[in-house]
Design an enzyme around this catalytic site. Structure first.
Site, PDB file in Angstrom:
ATOM      1  N   SER A 116     -10.765  16.064 -20.223  1.00 41.66           N
ATOM      2  CA  SER A 116     -10.293  17.281 -19.568  1.00 41.66           C
ATOM      3  C   SER A 116     -10.797  18.474 -20.368  1.00 41.66           C
ATOM      4  CB  SER A 116      -8.761  17.311 -19.523  1.00 41.66           C
ATOM      5  OG  SER A 116      -8.288  18.600 -19.151  1.00 41.66           O
ATOM      6  N   TYR A 128      -0.996  15.567 -24.179  1.00 43.46           N
ATOM      7  CA  TYR A 128      -2.124  15.549 -23.257  1.00 43.46           C
ATOM      8  C   TYR A 128      -3.414  16.081 -23.889  1.00 43.46           C
ATOM      9  CZ  TYR A 128      -4.603  15.771 -18.807  1.00 43.46           C
ATOM     10  OH  TYR A 128      -5.513  15.590 -17.793  1.00 43.46           O
TER      11      TYR A 128
END
Length: 266
Positions: free
Chosen positions: A140, A154
């Site tokens: 990401s 995350y």
């Protein structure tokens, strides 16, 4: 040449389902892995009919080590040795670390860090032996960020996938194996629904949200070209450049201010 076989995790929707469609359109056989067997079977039927390929749907909870082992045993007993792997399965926990349980965080690590690592290691030997392999690890753009409140692990998990991919690419680039870390931003998928962020992400301007097809096609082209990292979308590229080049004292407050809307209230 015989058709290549790709194993895709998180294939029941979103980016994973689009990877399945894109590789199927290229004539590849597929092993589709996710928890929702009904969706996998529907997608498998669609792709078999449209492209005349072989598709194996396999239901597995990748947060459970025994499910991953069952998948690997099934592949071995079935004589299936994937030539390509897309580690796409993942999610996030939008609450703060203190507002989640230890088990929730450990399950997250299992899905987003441990399972992708295990799958790469178990499938790599076949790729090395044949001198051909393709691996895409979905990271990401937040892998480049300093981290912010909410979604606590995350950025760390995605940074792991980024660094793991680059290190592995350095090891196998001369062995016919391409490894790419895919770093998208906001993408049309069910990702935000699974972590309760639907309403928040709908406020993002449309120009900041990419389609799954655009993300996947960019990823496949990058992987075939041997690129280690692909950040998709112009605005995401600009954001990553800012996070990479601007001084930490400047970028950290900006990131943490902007990330406030993505944290669910306690």
């Amino acid at each position: 040449m015989p058709a290549k076989t790709y194993l895709i995790t998180g294939a029941s929707s979103g980016i994973g389902a689009q990877f399945a469609r894109s590789y199927a359109a290229r004539g590849c056989n597929l092993v589709l892995v996710a928890r929702r067997l009904d969706r996998l079977e529907a997608l498998a039927a669609e792709l078999r009919e449209r492209h005349g390929i072989e598709v194996l749907p396999f239901a597995a909870d990748l947060g459970k080590r025994e499910s991953v082992q069952e998948l690997l045993i099934y592949l071995k007993l079935s004589g299936i040795s994937p030539d390509g792997l897309v580690n796409n399965a993942g999610y996030s926990l939008a609450h703060t670390f203190a507002a989640t349980t230890a088990q929730q965080q450990l399950d997250f690590i299992e899905v987003c860090v441990t399972t992708p690592t295990l799958l790469v290691r178990e499938l790599l030997d076949h790729m090395l032996s044949q001198g051909y392999g393709r691996i895409i690890n979905v990271s990401s753009m937040v892998a480049f960020s300093p981290g912010a409140s909410g979604h606590t692990l995350y950025p760390a998990a995605k940074a792991y996938m980024l660094k793991f991919s680059r290190s592995l690419a350095a090891e196998v680039a001369d062995k016919g194996i391409n490894v790419t870390a895919l770093c998208p931003g906001s993408t049309e998928s069910e990702f935000q629904h699974s972590n309760g962020m639907d309403a928040v992400l709908k406020t993002n301007p449309a120009r900041f949200v990419q389609t799954a097809e655009a993300v996947v096609e960019a990823a496949i082209r990058a992987n075939e070209a041997g690129r280690e990292v692909i950040v998709t979308g112009l605005f995401n590229k600009i954001a990553v450049a800012a996070m990479t080049l601007l001084p930490d004292g400047l970028i950290t407050p900006l990131i943490r201010w902007g990330a406030k809307k993505y944290q669910l209230k306690e």
